[in-house]
Design an enzyme around this catalytic site. Structure first.
Site, PDB file in Angstrom:
ATOM      1  N   GLY A  84     -76.714 -21.022 -35.587  1.00 52.33           N
ATOM      2  CA  GLY A  84     -78.276 -20.682 -36.107  1.00 52.33           C
ATOM      3  C   GLY A  84     -79.128 -20.000 -34.856  1.00 52.33           C
ATOM      4  CB  CYS A  85     -82.029 -17.687 -35.525  1.00 52.40           C
ATOM      5  SG  CYS A  85     -82.621 -17.654 -37.278  1.00 52.40           S
ATOM      6  CG  ASN A  86     -85.086 -21.658 -36.372  1.00 56.92           C
ATOM      7  OD1 ASN A  86     -85.540 -20.590 -36.366  1.00 56.92           O
ATOM      8  ND2 ASN A  86     -84.980 -21.965 -38.117  1.00 56.92           N
ATOM      9  CB  THR A 141     -84.384 -20.298 -30.466  1.00 54.89           C
ATOM     10  OG1 THR A 141     -84.670 -19.233 -31.254  1.00 54.89           O
ATOM     11  CG2 THR A 141     -85.757 -19.640 -29.258  1.00 54.89           C
TER      12      THR A 141
END
Length: 342
Positions: free
Chosen positions: A148-150, A153
């Site tokens: 997932g992009c979140n 990060t």
């Protein structure tokens, strides 16, 4: 020889981003594009910014001829990839950009997504696609589960600190700001301009966001014991980018040192000098992640800030980075585009 690439779900944002990046790739060529709802259309009709490229027309997945395809990117909506990938040729290498194979335990998938896993036998062979931490496993894998992009990060900010033992594992807070493209291209009332612009709001507040499961899966694995965090994402009126502000207990010098040591040889992870903090505007359109460390005014507490482009390093760029490893390419091929500024 040129590597033939298929992109399934090419009519979405991550599909378009894959096409944009592969257009500059020295080894890859887009040989097939599917988009069931846009089948029969050209990519120029769906994404006019790509009209300069010579691309195949969009088809349904059933119409894709996988003979001669070296690797397929699966950029389909969540909860659809499992059944699709199960029906693909068994020798086809696949990078899945959805959430369908991210959680190693099918029981956890049932808890977080509210449905049974449709391909548990494939889950056993799926490799989690956080490139800088699973590089060796990715090289020999057939199926990659893109993060997932979140989740990517926050992990870039925290995994080295957990592994180095320089923070209190029971006091981790992630406050994250995410641009609207992370919600996909389908029409949703809360994403209308009048509903979103000139404001920002938290969502899945209190621990209901599915990326929470990824964080805790990966942090617990890194720590060798259960790790739970506080995580609140916020939607901001921007097209691209994620900025995670992470609050931890630990010495800022030790934290900066641990992150700098871990990422010293990583091309796409950029550590800022201690005391500087990053901005979304400095990574937009690129495969780079910037990380900054700032000591809090309260002694013994530190703020770590990480930012990346959710469509590139958080999704499609990461997918190509993984595909490069799987196909024996230079890992950074096609990904060295500078950020777009302003």
């Amino acid at each position: 020889m040129t590597q033939k690439i298929a992109i399934l779900g090419a009519s979405g944002y991550t599909g378009a981003e894959l096409v944009r990046l592969i257009a500059t790739h020295p080894e890859m060529e887009v040989a097939a594009l599917s988009g069931n709802s846009k089948a029969g259309m050209s990519m120029a009709e769906v994404f006019p910014h790509l009209r300069h490229l010579d691309l195949p027309r969009l088809t349904t997945i059933d119409e894709v001829d996988f003979k001669g395809i070296d690797l397929a990117f699966c950029a389909l909506p969540h909860a659809t990839s499992q059944a699709v990938i199960r029906a693909l040729p068994e020798d086809l290498r696949i990078v899945d950009l959805s959430a369908d194979f991210r959680l190693r335990d099918p029981h956890q998938y049932r808890i977080w997504y509210g449905k049974d896993h449709a391909a548990p036998e494939l889950q056993q062979e799926a490799v989690y696609g956080l490139t800088e931490f699973y590089r060796d496993e990715i090289r020999g894998a057939r199926l990659i589960a893109g993060t997932g992009c979140n989740a990517a990060t926050g992990q870039y900010a925290l995994r080295p600190l957990i592994e180095a033992g320089v923070i209190d594992l029971d006091r981790i807070v992630i406050d994250l700001k995410a641009a609207v493209s992370g919600a996909g291209r389908s029409l949703k009332e809360n994403l209308l301009h009048a509903e979103l612009s000139e404001g920002a709001h938290g969502y899945a507040v209190g621990g209901g966001h599915r990326h929470q499961a990824e964080f805790e899966q990966e942090f617990s694995r890194a720590a060798g014991r259960p790790v739970q965090i506080q995580f609140t994402p916020h939607l901001i009126p921007a097209n691209r980018g994620i900025l995670a502000t992470v609050y931890v207990d630990g010495d800022s010098d030790a934290i900066h040192g641990a992150l700098s040591a871990r990422y010293a040889e990583e091309e796409f992870i950029v550590m800022l000098p201690e005391g500087e903090h990053p901005s979304i505007r400095h990574i937009r359109g690129s495969n780079y992640c910037h990380i900054g460390v700032v000591p809090d005014r309260i002694e013994g507490r530190t703020i770590v800030i990480a930012t990346l482009d959710n469509l590139t390093k958080g999704s499609s760029g990461q997918a190509i980075q993984n595909a490069n490893l799987m196909l024996g390419n230079d890992e950074g091929a096609g990904l060295r585009l500078a950020p777009v500024f302003p």
